[in-house]
Design a protein around this motif. Structure first.
Motif, PDB file in Angstrom:
ATOM      1  N   SER A   1       0.870  -1.296   0.192  1.00  0.00           N
ATOM      2  CA  SER A   1      -0.023   0.088  -0.106  1.00  0.00           C
ATOM      3  C   SER A   1       1.019   1.073  -0.131  1.00  0.00           C
ATOM      4  N   ASP A   2       1.831   1.196   0.522  1.00  0.00           N
ATOM      5  CA  ASP A   2       2.974   2.355   0.456  1.00  0.00           C
ATOM      6  C   ASP A   2       3.293   2.569  -1.029  1.00  0.00           C
ATOM      7  N   ARG A   3       3.147   1.590  -1.684  1.00  0.00           N
ATOM      8  CA  ARG A   3       3.359   1.878  -3.473  1.00  0.00           C
ATOM      9  C   ARG A   3       2.246   2.287  -4.109  1.00  0.00           C
ATOM     10  N   THR A   4       1.172   1.463  -3.886  1.00  0.00           N
ATOM     11  CA  THR A   4      -0.030   1.550  -4.672  1.00  0.00           C
ATOM     12  C   THR A   4      -0.985   2.698  -4.265  1.00  0.00           C
ATOM     13  N   GLY A   5      -0.896   2.972  -2.878  1.00  0.00           N
ATOM     14  CA  GLY A   5      -1.732   4.174  -2.295  1.00  0.00           C
ATOM     15  C   GLY A   5      -3.117   3.721  -1.814  1.00  0.00           C
ATOM     16  N   HIS A   6      -3.231   2.243  -1.813  1.00  0.00           N
ATOM     17  CA  HIS A   6      -4.408   1.773  -1.369  1.00  0.00           C
ATOM     18  C   HIS A   6      -4.726   2.252  -0.107  1.00  0.00           C
ATOM     19  N   LYS A   7      -6.197   2.464   0.245  1.00  0.00           N
ATOM     20  CA  LYS A   7      -6.473   2.930   1.661  1.00  0.00           C
ATOM     21  C   LYS A   7      -6.672   1.623   2.833  1.00  0.00           C
ATOM     22  N   SER A   8      -7.267   0.989   2.201  1.00  0.00           N
ATOM     23  CA  SER A   8      -7.752  -0.212   3.357  1.00  0.00           C
ATOM     24  C   SER A   8      -7.216  -1.613   2.919  1.00  0.00           C
ATOM     25  N   SER A   9      -7.169  -2.617   3.672  1.00  0.00           N
ATOM     26  CA  SER A   9      -6.744  -3.840   3.691  1.00  0.00           C
ATOM     27  C   SER A   9      -7.849  -4.467   2.645  1.00  0.00           C
ATOM     28  N   SER A  10      -9.109  -4.316   2.691  1.00  0.00           N
ATOM     29  CA  SER A  10     -10.069  -4.903   1.991  1.00  0.00           C
ATOM     30  C   SER A  10      -9.622  -4.832   0.465  1.00  0.00           C
ATOM     31  N   GLN A  11      -9.288  -3.662   0.066  1.00  0.00           N
ATOM     32  CA  GLN A  11      -8.742  -3.600  -1.278  1.00  0.00           C
ATOM     33  C   GLN A  11      -7.719  -4.164  -1.875  1.00  0.00           C
ATOM     34  N   ILE A  12      -6.782  -4.602  -1.156  1.00  0.00           N
ATOM     35  CA  ILE A  12      -5.685  -5.692  -1.324  1.00  0.00           C
ATOM     36  C   ILE A  12      -6.109  -7.119  -1.383  1.00  0.00           C
ATOM     37  N   HIS A  13      -7.087  -7.133  -0.419  1.00  0.00           N
ATOM     38  CA  HIS A  13      -7.575  -8.641  -0.183  1.00  0.00           C
ATOM     39  C   HIS A  13      -8.089  -9.189  -1.410  1.00  0.00           C
ATOM     40  N   HIS A  14      -8.623  -8.542  -2.221  1.00  0.00           N
ATOM     41  CA  HIS A  14      -9.305  -9.050  -3.561  1.00  0.00           C
ATOM     42  C   HIS A  14      -8.237  -9.850  -4.536  1.00  0.00           C
ATOM     43  N   TYR A  15      -6.677  -9.594  -4.243  1.00  0.00           N
ATOM     44  CA  TYR A  15      -5.757 -10.083  -5.041  1.00  0.00           C
ATOM     45  C   TYR A  15      -5.128 -11.477  -4.566  1.00  0.00           C
ATOM     46  N   LYS A  16      -5.647 -11.578  -3.102  1.00  0.00           N
ATOM     47  CA  LYS A  16      -4.980 -12.810  -2.239  1.00  0.00           C
ATOM     48  C   LYS A  16      -5.139 -14.197  -3.062  1.00  0.00           C
ATOM     49  N   ARG A  17      -6.485 -14.453  -3.626  1.00  0.00           N
ATOM     50  CA  ARG A  17      -6.722 -15.661  -4.282  1.00  0.00           C
ATOM     51  C   ARG A  17      -5.538 -16.016  -5.366  1.00  0.00           C
ATOM     52  N   ALA A  18      -5.698 -15.178  -5.973  1.00  0.00           N
ATOM     53  CA  ALA A  18      -4.517 -15.072  -7.307  1.00  0.00           C
ATOM     54  C   ALA A  18      -3.250 -15.337  -6.642  1.00  0.00           C
ATOM     55  N   ALA A  19      -2.760 -14.498  -5.868  1.00  0.00           N
ATOM     56  CA  ALA A  19      -1.527 -14.453  -5.199  1.00  0.00           C
ATOM     57  C   ALA A  19      -1.262 -16.135  -4.689  1.00  0.00           C
ATOM     58  N   ARG A  20      -2.058 -16.790  -4.205  1.00  0.00           N
ATOM     59  CA  ARG A  20      -1.775 -18.135  -3.530  1.00  0.00           C
ATOM     60  C   ARG A  20      -1.730 -19.089  -4.719  1.00  0.00           C
ATOM     61  N   LYS A  21      -2.429 -18.590  -5.760  1.00  0.00           N
ATOM     62  CA  LYS A  21      -2.088 -19.647  -7.084  1.00  0.00           C
ATOM     63  C   LYS A  21      -0.702 -19.472  -7.442  1.00  0.00           C
ATOM     64  N   VAL A  22      -0.321 -18.215  -7.635  1.00  0.00           N
ATOM     65  CA  VAL A  22       1.051 -17.955  -8.219  1.00  0.00           C
ATOM     66  C   VAL A  22       2.105 -18.476  -7.251  1.00  0.00           C
ATOM     67  N   ALA A  23       1.824 -18.629  -5.901  1.00  0.00           N
ATOM     68  CA  ALA A  23       2.803 -19.189  -4.861  1.00  0.00           C
ATOM     69  C   ALA A  23       2.805 -20.631  -5.016  1.00  0.00           C
ATOM     70  N   GLU A  24       1.538 -21.091  -5.156  1.00  0.00           N
ATOM     71  CA  GLU A  24       1.471 -22.753  -5.544  1.00  0.00           C
ATOM     72  C   GLU A  24       2.194 -23.146  -6.506  1.00  0.00           C
ATOM     73  N   LEU A  25       2.221 -22.352  -7.602  1.00  0.00           N
ATOM     74  CA  LEU A  25       2.723 -22.820  -8.841  1.00  0.00           C
ATOM     75  C   LEU A  25       4.238 -22.551  -8.848  1.00  0.00           C
ATOM     76  N   GLY A  26       4.631 -21.694  -7.830  1.00  0.00           N
ATOM     77  CA  GLY A  26       6.190 -21.588  -7.800  1.00  0.00           C
ATOM     78  C   GLY A  26       6.641 -20.619  -9.047  1.00  0.00           C
ATOM     79  N   LEU A  27       5.832 -19.830  -9.622  1.00  0.00           N
ATOM     80  CA  LEU A  27       6.393 -18.870 -10.495  1.00  0.00           C
ATOM     81  C   LEU A  27       7.399 -17.822 -10.374  1.00  0.00           C
ATOM     82  N   GLY A  28       7.620 -17.620  -9.061  1.00  0.00           N
ATOM     83  CA  GLY A  28       8.728 -16.696  -8.859  1.00  0.00           C
ATOM     84  C   GLY A  28       8.466 -15.271  -8.892  1.00  0.00           C
TER      85      GLY A  28
END
Length: 535
Positions: A385-412
């Motif tokens: 959020s320091d870089r994107t300027g998002h005001k709340s955690s809920s705005q970043i929460h929408h990306y966590k499912r896609a982030a878990r997929k990237v982490a599980e696939l080990g895409l780096g």
């Protein structure tokens, strides 16, 4: 209940004598005070006094109306001046002053209002878009940073709403304007147009006080369907995009910066050289969409890439610009971005298809790419959020499912920008400029340990935790380093040498007085402990 101001009472008039023009009385009807005035050829008119709460306030407002009515009668403008008297009866403060000025111009023959005497929706909207309302009420109205965007949205409805007087504006007018919007507009576009209409009417209510209440009820602005899946790039696709030499270098450095720093495209497009401090590896963004100034440390690989790029193409008015010199696109760069992805050989279908449940990739989705990959590599929401300027955690929460997929696939993680772009590869040592400070690199390396390290078995890429190289510790070459005006010059070699400190031998033998004091203190402490034990 009726009362009159300091005028002859009705009983003092002779039988059959008419009330003098401009005179009147006040009356309480239900909970609202009203004023009734004799206006000559305009007849007797009753005016509502919504701002008056007591009889004294109603009498004071009656005196104002009588004075204004007398001037209109003397100028022969009473018939067309009645709507102005209605506004004078309902307004206060600055709004009442504006009515007085309008009556002054009418009496002098300098202006002749329309028969309704009211400001139309189009006229007031122009006051908002031109910044005139912000100049008149600087404490309540902020100047629009991009008025052309609001003007583009209003163009869809001005044909219906433009000629409607604000005092006669109803929710039916707004419903009709929205109902005839072009069918191809998305739900989010319709919501944006409705928000602009609501905002214009809200400003007309306060601080302009042209109307008493906003005619649009709560909940009138439609809900936008934000459940559509949004696309983002994978790290290997980013490497292919950066390596595509058929795409102009100015575009690739722009895309690489957006993907690795998470800025909005229009914010990066407006960056000036003074916003960057490449000597220390920092960026300061004072003006942005949310009016929330923010600053952060750039990724070391981005700093190195920008140094090489600026040595090849010196920045002018903007940091990022087209080969022609014009600023790179912000909101209007989606089509060009998709064309460049195809040129790089990236053909994943979901990036280019728009369905009922998915949007094709846009330039704005470089932020989604940044957030998804950085979450997958263990970065914290605060760091993001320091870089994107998002005001709340809920705005970043929408990306966590896609982030878990990237982490599980080990895409780096993303490849270092100065290595991913072939034209910049291996040129960092030959470019002048001060090295990154040890604190900046140490902070980047240590943040993974203290602010959210990568998951077990997953190591952050070198873009976030760079290894110290010999080039990073070389002395600054000749030439001015790019940085803001507030940047202080690097300390000289003499100033960096350690200060000579004289060593003084200190005996470990304590004075007798000190030993006595310590023994006495021990006995007092021991006595307190015994007393606490027995008590």
């Amino acid at each position: 209940m009726a009362s009159s101001t300091q005028r002859p009472k009705p009983t003092a008039r002779a039988a059959g004598e008419k009330r003098a023009n401009g005179s009147g009385s006040v009356r309480l009807r239900g909970r609202t005070w009203t004023a009734r005035l004799s206006l000559g050829e305009a007849g007797r008119r009753t005016f509502s006094l919504p701002t008056c709460r007591t009889e004294q306030e109603a009498d004071a407002r009656l005196e104002v109306l009588s004075e204004l009515a007398g001037r209109l009668l003397a100028a022969g403008q009473i018939v067309i001046g009645v709507p102005l008297l209605e506004q004078a009866a309902a307004r206060e403060g600055t709004a009442l002053r504006d009515v007085r000025l309008a009556i002054d111009q009418l009496c002098k023959g300098e202006a002749r209002p329309r028969s309704s005497g009211d400001t139309t929706f189009a006229e007031f909207a122009e006051r908002v878009l031109s910044g005139q309302l912000a100049e008149q009420y600087p404490l309540h109205v902020k100047p629009l940073r991009h008025p052309e965007q609001y003007r583009h949205k209003l163009n869809h409805v001005l044909g219906v709403l433009g000629p409607v007087p604000l005092t006669r504006f109803t929710v039916d007018h707004a419903d009709r304007a929205v109902s005839i919007l072009p069918a191809h507009l998305e739900a989010s576009s319709r919501q944006g147009i409705a928000k602009v209409i609501h905002r214009i009417l809200a400003l007309a209510t306060y601080p302009a006080r042209i109307i008493a209440n906003n005619p649009l009820p709560r909940g009138w602005v439609p809900k936008a369907d934000n459940n559509k899946a949004k696309s983002s790039l994978y790290p290997d696709e980013d490497r292919r995009l950066m390596a595509a030499v058929d795409i102009p270098l100015s575009y690739r450095i722009y895309y690489g910066f957006l993907i690795r720093e998470g800025m909005r495209a229009d914010e990066a497009g407006r960056l000036e050289p003074s916003d960057l401090d490449l000597e220390r590896g920092a960026i300061v963004l004072d003006e942005n969409k949310t009016d929330d100034p923010r600053a952060w440390a750039l990724s070391p690989d981005v700093v190195r890439a920008l140094r090489v790029y600026f040595a090849m193409c010196a920045p002018k008015q903007r940091v990022f610009s087209r080969p022609s010199g014009l600023p790179l696109p912000g909101r209007d760069g989606a089509k060009t971005f998709r064309d460049h992805l195809r040129c790089a050989g990236i053909d994943r279908p979901e990036l280019f298809e728009t369905t009922e449940s998915r949007l094709n990739i846009r330039l704005h989705d470089t932020r989604a790419t940044f957030i998804t990959i950085k979450l997958a590599n263990g970065r914290t929401e605060t760091w993001i959020s320091d870089r994107t300027g998002h005001k709340s955690s809920s705005q970043i929460h929408h990306y966590k499912r896609a982030a878990r997929k990237v982490a599980e696939l080990g895409l780096g993680d993303f490849a270092p920008l100065d290595e991913a772009i072939p034209e910049l590869r291996g040129k960092g040592r030959a470019v002048g400029g001060a090295r990154l400070s040890g604190g900046a690199e140490a902070g980047a390396a240590g943040e993974g340990r203290f602010l959210g390290a990568a998951p077990p078995g997953q190591t952050p890429a070198s873009a976030d935790v760079p290894a110290a190289s010999a080039a990073d510790h070389e002395a600054a070459a000749d030439g001015a380093a790019l940085g803001p005006r507030w940047a202080t010059p690097a300390p000289s070699a003499a100033a960096e040498q350690p200060e000579v400190i004289e060593m003084v031998s200190v005996s470990s033998t304590r004075p007798a007085s000190a030993r006595k004091y310590r023994q006495k203190n021990r006995s007092v402490t021991s006595g307190r402990r015994k007393w606490q034990r027995f008590s």
